[in-house]
Design a protein around this motif. Structure first.
Motif, PDB file in Angstrom:
ATOM      1  N   TYR A 262       2.373  22.787  -0.332  1.00 33.68           N
ATOM      2  CA  TYR A 262       1.313  23.793  -0.522  1.00 33.68           C
ATOM      3  C   TYR A 262       0.135  23.641   0.384  1.00 33.68           C
ATOM      4  CZ  TYR A 262      -1.665  27.504  -1.975  1.00 33.68           C
ATOM      5  OH  TYR A 262      -2.808  28.544  -1.942  1.00 33.68           O
ATOM      6  N   ALA A 263      -0.395  22.508   0.165  1.00 31.56           N
ATOM      7  CA  ALA A 263      -1.637  22.145   0.978  1.00 31.56           C
ATOM      8  C   ALA A 263      -1.386  22.172   2.351  1.00 31.56           C
ATOM      9  CB  ALA A 263      -2.294  20.992   0.547  1.00 31.56           C
ATOM     10  N   SER A 264      -0.226  21.604   2.826  1.00 33.17           N
ATOM     11  CA  SER A 264       0.147  21.735   4.227  1.00 33.17           C
ATOM     12  C   SER A 264       0.245  23.069   4.798  1.00 33.17           C
ATOM     13  CB  SER A 264       1.502  20.838   4.370  1.00 33.17           C
ATOM     14  OG  SER A 264       1.647  20.780   5.805  1.00 33.17           O
ATOM     15  N   ARG A 265       0.992  23.870   3.879  1.00 30.10           N
ATOM     16  CA  ARG A 265       1.306  25.201   4.560  1.00 30.10           C
ATOM     17  C   ARG A 265       0.005  26.045   4.607  1.00 30.10           C
ATOM     18  NH1 ARG A 265       5.334  25.433   0.702  1.00 30.10           N
ATOM     19  NH2 ARG A 265       4.182  26.688  -0.947  1.00 30.10           N
ATOM     20  N   VAL A 266      -1.248  25.494   3.910  1.00 27.58           N
ATOM     21  CA  VAL A 266      -2.585  26.446   3.917  1.00 27.58           C
ATOM     22  C   VAL A 266      -3.445  25.810   5.092  1.00 27.58           C
ATOM     23  CG1 VAL A 266      -2.046  27.493   1.893  1.00 27.58           C
ATOM     24  CG2 VAL A 266      -3.299  25.347   1.934  1.00 27.58           C
ATOM     25  N   GLY A 267      -2.903  24.547   5.801  1.00 29.87           N
ATOM     26  CA  GLY A 267      -3.609  23.863   6.731  1.00 29.87           C
ATOM     27  C   GLY A 267      -4.528  22.728   6.026  1.00 29.87           C
ATOM     28  N   ARG A 268      -4.314  22.484   4.920  1.00 34.24           N
ATOM     29  CA  ARG A 268      -5.175  21.443   4.253  1.00 34.24           C
ATOM     30  C   ARG A 268      -4.247  20.053   3.845  1.00 34.24           C
ATOM     31  NH1 ARG A 268      -9.453  22.628   1.175  1.00 34.24           N
ATOM     32  NH2 ARG A 268      -9.705  20.350   0.832  1.00 34.24           N
ATOM     33  N   ASP A 269      -4.307  19.286   5.129  1.00 36.42           N
ATOM     34  CA  ASP A 269      -3.090  17.980   5.065  1.00 36.42           C
ATOM     35  C   ASP A 269      -3.875  16.954   4.378  1.00 36.42           C
ATOM     36  OD1 ASP A 269      -1.337  19.351   6.524  1.00 36.42           O
ATOM     37  OD2 ASP A 269      -2.168  18.727   8.387  1.00 36.42           O
ATOM     38  N   GLN A 270      -5.262  16.641   4.306  1.00 36.90           N
ATOM     39  CA  GLN A 270      -5.791  15.583   3.780  1.00 36.90           C
ATOM     40  C   GLN A 270      -6.086  15.872   2.305  1.00 36.90           C
ATOM     41  OE1 GLN A 270      -5.898  12.437   4.970  1.00 36.90           O
ATOM     42  NE2 GLN A 270      -4.810  13.111   6.758  1.00 36.90           N
ATOM     43  N   ILE A 271      -5.461  15.753   1.283  1.00 37.39           N
ATOM     44  CA  ILE A 271      -5.630  15.799   0.066  1.00 37.39           C
ATOM     45  C   ILE A 271      -5.463  14.271  -0.814  1.00 37.39           C
ATOM     46  CG2 ILE A 271      -5.421  18.250  -0.032  1.00 37.39           C
ATOM     47  CD1 ILE A 271      -2.878  17.626  -1.635  1.00 37.39           C
ATOM     48  N   SER A 272      -6.032  14.365  -1.741  1.00 34.06           N
ATOM     49  CA  SER A 272      -5.747  12.999  -2.762  1.00 34.06           C
ATOM     50  C   SER A 272      -5.158  13.542  -3.907  1.00 34.06           C
ATOM     51  CB  SER A 272      -7.054  12.079  -2.864  1.00 34.06           C
ATOM     52  OG  SER A 272      -7.508  11.757  -1.554  1.00 34.06           O
ATOM     53  N   THR A 273      -4.388  12.703  -4.668  1.00 29.45           N
ATOM     54  CA  THR A 273      -3.596  13.265  -5.739  1.00 29.45           C
ATOM     55  C   THR A 273      -3.445  11.813  -6.880  1.00 29.45           C
ATOM     56  OG1 THR A 273      -2.139  15.010  -4.926  1.00 29.45           O
ATOM     57  CG2 THR A 273      -1.763  14.469  -7.146  1.00 29.45           C
ATOM     58  N   GLY A 274      -4.078  12.124  -7.951  1.00 28.09           N
ATOM     59  CA  GLY A 274      -4.061  10.856  -8.852  1.00 28.09           C
ATOM     60  C   GLY A 274      -3.262  11.234 -10.273  1.00 28.09           C
ATOM     61  N   CYS A 275      -2.351  10.422 -10.675  1.00 29.67           N
ATOM     62  CA  CYS A 275      -1.728  10.529 -12.149  1.00 29.67           C
ATOM     63  C   CYS A 275      -2.182   9.655 -13.041  1.00 29.67           C
ATOM     64  CB  CYS A 275      -0.305  10.411 -11.715  1.00 29.67           C
ATOM     65  SG  CYS A 275       0.557  11.339 -10.509  1.00 29.67           S
ATOM     66  N   GLY A 276      -2.728  10.081 -14.254  1.00 30.08           N
ATOM     67  CA  GLY A 276      -2.942   9.487 -15.393  1.00 30.08           C
ATOM     68  C   GLY A 276      -2.038   8.879 -16.320  1.00 30.08           C
ATOM     69  N   GLU A 277      -2.260   7.933 -17.039  1.00 29.43           N
ATOM     70  CA  GLU A 277      -1.368   7.683 -17.933  1.00 29.43           C
ATOM     71  C   GLU A 277      -0.663   8.792 -18.901  1.00 29.43           C
ATOM     72  OE1 GLU A 277      -1.806   3.142 -19.346  1.00 29.43           O
ATOM     73  OE2 GLU A 277      -3.639   4.234 -19.514  1.00 29.43           O
ATOM     74  N   VAL A 278       0.556   8.392 -19.432  1.00 29.68           N
ATOM     75  CA  VAL A 278       1.197   9.366 -20.234  1.00 29.68           C
ATOM     76  C   VAL A 278       0.673   8.704 -21.606  1.00 29.68           C
ATOM     77  CG1 VAL A 278       3.439  10.155 -21.274  1.00 29.68           C
ATOM     78  CG2 VAL A 278       3.237   9.830 -18.953  1.00 29.68           C
TER      79      VAL A 278
END
Length: 219
Positions: free
Chosen positions: A45-61
């Motif tokens: 989704y970010a790529s489609r709206v021109g935001r290529d540089q994003i960071s994503t983090g996943c916490g513990e379950v």
């Protein structure tokens, strides 16, 4: 993004306007897989709206609501670490937790070696000493604030060297003397490489002037 949600799951934004996704389910493995899948959809989704540089983090379950804040903090730490490295990828807290914190003594040793190589080693060895500093930073866990602290320390080491060796020149690019605010190790690496080149150019010019002066005195 919400098309992958199940009942009771939410997409909210925190105080810094980052998106936070809360998932729930009975199977830990399935939750980890779904978190990765949703993160990948976020990238698309970010790529489609021109935001290529994003960071994503996943916490513990976690299996208890009282542990949820800790999981959230873990995800935030993973995001911070991804930003420091300049990565555009998905990181989980498990992937960064085993990394050790920076040892200030070791960092001081590496910056001292950089100063010594500038004085005695030449351009290639000083470049290698600078690269060793960034390799060390990349291998250790850093928050955005800690990265800024160490970038500032490195900058001061080089500025002190310039002052000590009287390498200032009116024709210098003075922007290199300003601390700036690199957002990642990659940006800092480029900035300090430019500053190091300027210093080495000044050293070579001083050596040339010294040799020429000595020759003129002997003529």
């Amino acid at each position: 993004i919400k098309t992958g949600f199940e009942d009771g799951e939410e997409l909210i934004s925190n105080r810094t306007e980052d998106f936070v996704i809360l998932l729930q389910g009975d199977n830990r493995g399935s939750l980890k897989h779904r978190s990765r899948t949703l993160a990948e959809k976020t990238y698309m989704y970010a790529s489609r709206v021109g935001r290529d540089q994003i960071s994503t983090g996943c916490g513990e379950v976690v299996d208890n609501l009282t542990l949820l804040p800790g999981s959230y903090r873990g995800a935030c730490n993973a995001v911070d670490y991804s930003r420091v490295l300049g990565l555009s990828q998905i990181l989980s807290i498990e992937e960064v937790r085993d990394r050790k914190k920076i040892a200030t003594e070791r960092f001081s040793e590496l910056t001292a070696d950089l100063s010594n190589q500038l004085k005695f080693g030449g351009r290639s060895l000083s470049s290698m000493a600078l690269e060793n500093i960034f390799i060390y930073l990349e291998k250790h866990l850093l928050s955005v604030l800690e990265a800024s602290f160490y970038f500032t320390r490195l900058h001061l080491v080089l500025l002190n060297f310039i002052q000590e060796m009287e390498l200032f020149s009116e024709s210098d690019d003075t922007s290199l003397y300003q601390p700036g605010n690199p957002e990642s190790i990659g940006q800092a690496r480029v900035f300090f490489a430019r500053l190091l080149d300027l210093i080495e150019d000044r050293i070579e010019a001083h050596r040339y002037d010294a040799v020429r002066s000595r020759i003129e005195k002997e003529i």
